[in-house]
Design an enzyme around this catalytic site. Structure first.
Site, PDB file in Angstrom:
ATOM      1  N   LYS A 146       0.840  -1.208   0.000  1.00  0.00           N
ATOM      2  CA  LYS A 146       0.000   0.000   0.000  1.00  0.00           C
ATOM      3  C   LYS A 146       0.876   1.259   0.000  1.00  0.00           C
ATOM      4  O   LYS A 146       2.091   1.179   0.219  1.00  0.00           O
ATOM      5  CB  LYS A 146      -0.892  -0.022   1.242  1.00  0.00           C
ATOM      6  CG  LYS A 146      -0.100  -0.042   2.554  1.00  0.00           C
ATOM      7  CD  LYS A 146      -0.970  -0.455   3.737  1.00  0.00           C
ATOM      8  CE  LYS A 146      -0.162  -0.425   5.025  1.00  0.00           C
ATOM      9  NZ  LYS A 146      -0.883  -1.041   6.137  1.00  0.00           N
TER      10      LYS A 146
ATOM     11  N   TYR B  26      16.029  29.661   9.705  1.00  0.00           N
ATOM     12  CA  TYR B  26      14.816  30.358  10.123  1.00  0.00           C
ATOM     13  C   TYR B  26      14.759  30.456  11.643  1.00  0.00           C
ATOM     14  O   TYR B  26      15.099  29.505  12.347  1.00  0.00           O
ATOM     15  CB  TYR B  26      13.576  29.606   9.630  1.00  0.00           C
ATOM     16  CG  TYR B  26      13.357  29.755   8.139  1.00  0.00           C
ATOM     17  CD1 TYR B  26      13.114  31.001   7.576  1.00  0.00           C
ATOM     18  CD2 TYR B  26      13.391  28.647   7.309  1.00  0.00           C
ATOM     19  CE1 TYR B  26      12.908  31.134   6.209  1.00  0.00           C
ATOM     20  CE2 TYR B  26      13.186  28.771   5.943  1.00  0.00           C
ATOM     21  CZ  TYR B  26      12.949  30.020   5.403  1.00  0.00           C
ATOM     22  OH  TYR B  26      12.749  30.154   4.065  1.00  0.00           O
TER      23      TYR B  26
HETATM   24  C1  PLP Z   1      -0.146  -1.998   6.783  1.00  0.00           C
HETATM   25  C2  PLP Z   1      -0.743  -3.262   7.220  1.00  0.00           C
HETATM   26  C3  PLP Z   1       0.051  -4.423   7.346  1.00  0.00           C
HETATM   27  C4  PLP Z   1       1.563  -4.404   7.233  1.00  0.00           C
HETATM   28  O1  PLP Z   1       2.102  -3.858   8.415  1.00  0.00           O
HETATM   29  P1  PLP Z   1       3.688  -3.737   8.657  1.00  0.00           P
HETATM   30  O2  PLP Z   1       3.804  -3.210  10.039  1.00  0.00           O
HETATM   31  O3  PLP Z   1       4.184  -2.754   7.651  1.00  0.00           O
HETATM   32  O4  PLP Z   1       4.256  -5.083   8.457  1.00  0.00           O
HETATM   33  C5  PLP Z   1      -0.595  -5.617   7.611  1.00  0.00           C
HETATM   34  N1  PLP Z   1      -1.934  -5.671   7.778  1.00  0.00           N
HETATM   35  C6  PLP Z   1      -2.721  -4.571   7.697  1.00  0.00           C
HETATM   36  C7  PLP Z   1      -4.196  -4.694   7.907  1.00  0.00           C
HETATM   37  C8  PLP Z   1      -2.149  -3.337   7.431  1.00  0.00           C
HETATM   38  O5  PLP Z   1      -2.919  -2.244   7.372  1.00  0.00           O
END
Ligand code: PLP
Length: 371
Positions: free
Chosen positions: A35, A261
């Protein structure tokens, strides 16, 4: 000419990290989580680098559609499912697995009666309190979905761990037990098996009891530790991404001079200052504290002053001979992104996901180092 700010992606590391997952979960199928544009590494690039996995997971429908249109044929689960009929149509058309977590989704399924079917993952909320049905309502929802002609049987079951990165915490065993106890009551006598999935990266590494039919590694595939107290390297993982730039100015400042800044840094002594062409406009964290390490010519020097949009400033100290054009590394194999995340009060996930469009991506095999 190399661009000012660029990320080198070592895609061979993806295979190495995948082997690590297989070592932890030899009996599980692997759903690689890609994702958010493959955690900032590029959705299709990572899908290609990991094409030997059993399936992929993405958060949203459009991410799944992109994968299908690019010719990815295997299983693709959409972790947030759908919120309307149009999205369900896309899931069906592209044969993407939907995670089912709300009563609205169940009602949409019940209103459909086409021939074509799709696979689903029925989600149980075992304590994360984000998506999913509570254990007490899980079975009744399952029965309703079992009667939906559009849904391919048997239905798969999924839950998500809230605290798997805290090895001493009692939440994870409770979540796993609630999940297992609830599903054990659902089809005790059937000759088919509902496949299950529990573990993210932290679950895969720290909780053997979370390994089930499918595991869902994300961050560890990118070579990054899911735990606050360790780095990917400590776990034998290899980072895919390294982030680079170069010095664009070097100057001498006197004791008492202020930098950046708000003049947030005051030189306590005569200082050789280096200006590096990277900033929050590239995804370098705005809240990186003074002292955050940066590699100039491979040597650690501290960040000083505020991170601005296009530049950061460093105290060249031991690197006083450095000159404009010299190479700078912000994170990578020799400077853990986990360490930078700690210096910026964030987690490494946000750093790799946050690389912006302006950062040129260079795949390692094609990378020619100009030094
Ligand atoms: C993002 C996600 C994962 C993966 O998690 P990691 O900590 O990156 O291994 C697995 N399951 C779900 C439902 C997620 O949203």
């Amino acid at each position: 000419m190399t661009p000012a700010a660029y990320a080198v992606l070592n895609l061979e590391a993806a295979q190495h990290n995948l082997q690590k997952v297989r070592g932890y979960a030899p009996d599980s199928k692997i759903m690689a989580v890609i994702k958010a544009n493959g955690y900032g590494h590029g959705l299709l690039r990572i899908a290609d680098a990991l094409k030997s996995v059993d399936g992929f997971a993405v958060a949203r429908v459009d991410e799944g559609v992109r994968l299908r249109r690019a010719g990815i044929n295997g299983r693709i689960a959409v972790l947030e499912g759908f919120t309307c009929t149009e999205e369900l149509n896309e899931l069906l058309l592209y044969q993407l697995d939907a995670v089912v977590h709300s009563i609205q989704q169940v009602e949409i399924f019940e209103s459909r009666n086409e021939q074509q079917q799709m696979a689903i993952w029925l989600k149980m909320d075992t304590g994360m309190n984000r998506l999913g049905f509570k254990a007490y309502e899980f079975e009744s929802v399952y029965r309703r979905l079992k009667h939906c002609s559009i849904i391919c049987q048997p239905i798969n079951f999924i839950t998500h761990l809230a605290n798997a990165d805290e090895k001493q915490d009692g939440t994870t065993p409770k979540q796993i037990q609630l999940f297992n106890n609830t599903i054990a009551r659902i089809e005790p006598n059937s000759d088919f098996k509902n496949e299950c999935s529990i573990a993210n990266s932290a679950g895969i590494i720290a909780w053997k009891e979370a390994l089930s039919d499918w595991v869902r590694p994300g961050i560890m595939l990118y070579g990054i530790s899911p735990f606050p107290e360790s780095t990917g390297k400590d776990l034998g993982l290899k980072p895919i991404m390294s982030l680079h730039s170069r010095l664009i100015a070097v100057k001498s400042l006197a004791k008492g001079d202020k930098v950046g800044y708000s003049g947030s840094w005051t030189c306590k002594k005569p200082t050789t200052l280096g200006v590096v062409a990277i900033g929050y406009g590239d995804g370098y964290p705005r809240y990186a504290k003074a002292g955050t390490p940066v590699l100039v010519n491979g040597q650690r020097v501290p960040l000083i002053g505020r991170v601005s949009m296009d530049m950061i400033t460093v105290d060249l100290g031991s690197q006083a001979q450095a000159k404009p054009g010299d190479p700078v590394t912000l994170w990578g194999e020799d400077l853990a992104v986990e360490e930078i995340a700690r210096c910026a009060d964030t987690i490494p996930y946000t750093l790799v996901c946050g690389i912006t469009q302006r950062v040129q991506i260079v795949e390692k095999s094609t990378h020619v180092d100009e030094q």
